[in-house]
Design an enzyme around this catalytic site. Sequence first.
Site, PDB file in Angstrom:
ATOM      1  N   HIS A  23     -11.903  55.448  35.248  1.00 19.64           N
ATOM      2  CA  HIS A  23     -11.660  54.636  34.066  1.00 19.64           C
ATOM      3  C   HIS A  23     -12.879  53.790  33.722  1.00 19.64           C
ATOM      4  CE1 HIS A  23      -7.054  54.862  33.865  1.00 19.64           C
ATOM      5  NE2 HIS A  23      -7.392  55.610  34.893  1.00 19.64           N
ATOM      6  N   ASP A 123      -8.876  48.926  28.631  1.00 17.81           N
ATOM      7  CA  ASP A 123      -8.342  50.190  29.120  1.00 17.81           C
ATOM      8  C   ASP A 123      -6.850  50.313  28.832  1.00 17.81           C
ATOM      9  OD1 ASP A 123      -7.109  51.946  31.439  1.00 17.81           O
ATOM     10  OD2 ASP A 123      -9.231  52.429  31.418  1.00 17.81           O
TER      11      ASP A 123
END
Length: 466
Positions: A23, A123
């Site tokens: 990520h 995110d």
Amino acid sequence: MVEVEQTKQPPHILLVPYPAQGHMLALLDLAHLLSLRSLSLTIVVTPANLHLLTPLLSKSPSIQTLSLPFPSNHGNPPGSENSKGRPPDSFGTLMQEITGLHDPLLSWIQSQSQQPITAIISDFFHGWTQALAEKLGIPRIVFSPSGVLGSAVLHSLFRRMPQRPDPSDDEYVLSFPAIPNSPSYAWRKLSMLYRTYKEGNPVSEAVKQNFLFNLNSWGIVTNTFKALEAAYLDHPLEDLGFKRVWAVGPLAPSDGVQDRGGSNTVSSADLATWLDKFSEGSVLYVSFGSQAILGPAQAAVLAAALEKSGVQFIWAMSESTVIPEGFAERMANRGIVIKGWAPQVAILRNRAVGWFLTHCGWNSILEATAAGVSMLTWPITADQYVNAKLIVEDAGTAVSAWEGYAVPDEDVLVRVITEAVGQRWNAIREQSKKMQRMAEEAVMEGGSSCKDLEELVQEFWKMKAR
């Protein structure tokens, strides 16, 4: 595109990466691209993850960092502030823990009177930042480290909460009719975050709310490109809240071959020297990423298949992976075993590497696509089954090899590996090279991803002007 008059003080964007390798790295690559467009950027990080920003800060010194103490470790060892070293089923717990950054982050943002925050990019595991943005009256844009299809499937699950008639039927097929092409997947191939959901459980409910928050965002920026996922980018998707999606990938290190995330046991130069001995496309690269770890029985069968196939290979694996004794020594003339971090981008971009046996993590798929390398798929968890189906059936750049944690059939692996490095699937190789060219065109001036990035930057200027 309507240009926005740019004042002397640029928009100030706050980036909140999720502390997992797959990520974080992609969002940091996006940060670099935004910094090149003269935006002011601050990245939120906790102390144990600060070192992961070093490569970015060395090439983008104007980017600021905001280091905040990790809220809680809930009994985890000190410094366990990211997914590395935690079991795969602990993602939900980590997502819940890190929501504790809300109050200190709110206080910091409210103190920035000289350079107020224009917008937040966070995110898609940081849905809690949506409530933060709403409290501050600023837009929040979701960053998806997955492709558009993978993200739509994941959000659809928590939006619709589908169930299987028989709770023990892992082969029950669930379809997604609101997504183009109505993809379908067996229950066992769905995200563990959803399959382990328990109504009323605090962690499960926090995970569900996380994805519902994302559907209220300003929009979504994702690490993909039009040619790879055209069917899912042509129109806003219901399962993504009909939000605007900016496809800005494939995101990659600015130097193209930078080693990131750890120290290599074998140098890139030594690997290049070894690979240069072999003909173009004749080497198989094997890696299951930083999270998935093959069990001893799985690794033993894969090792036997590599040995029996006779192919040249590089196998990068976790330090904790157990392989048969003497395997690396027996294979020394035609194979390299790397325990620990490997310079994957550099390996994939070497002319000798033609195929990649992969767990189908999204970063790995994009890195192989950008290198023109065909893939053998072995999805295990998360969005990997969705990704595998995409590249096999939609993109035509991959062949299915195996799936899941079941011990593979040695003969099947031998056949797939041998045929891949042979001549049977030349059409897939040609399609991979074609997709590579389209990936290159996407990020060039005038390309689809470059246009989306420029439009995103212009949106930030419009936000600041309001």
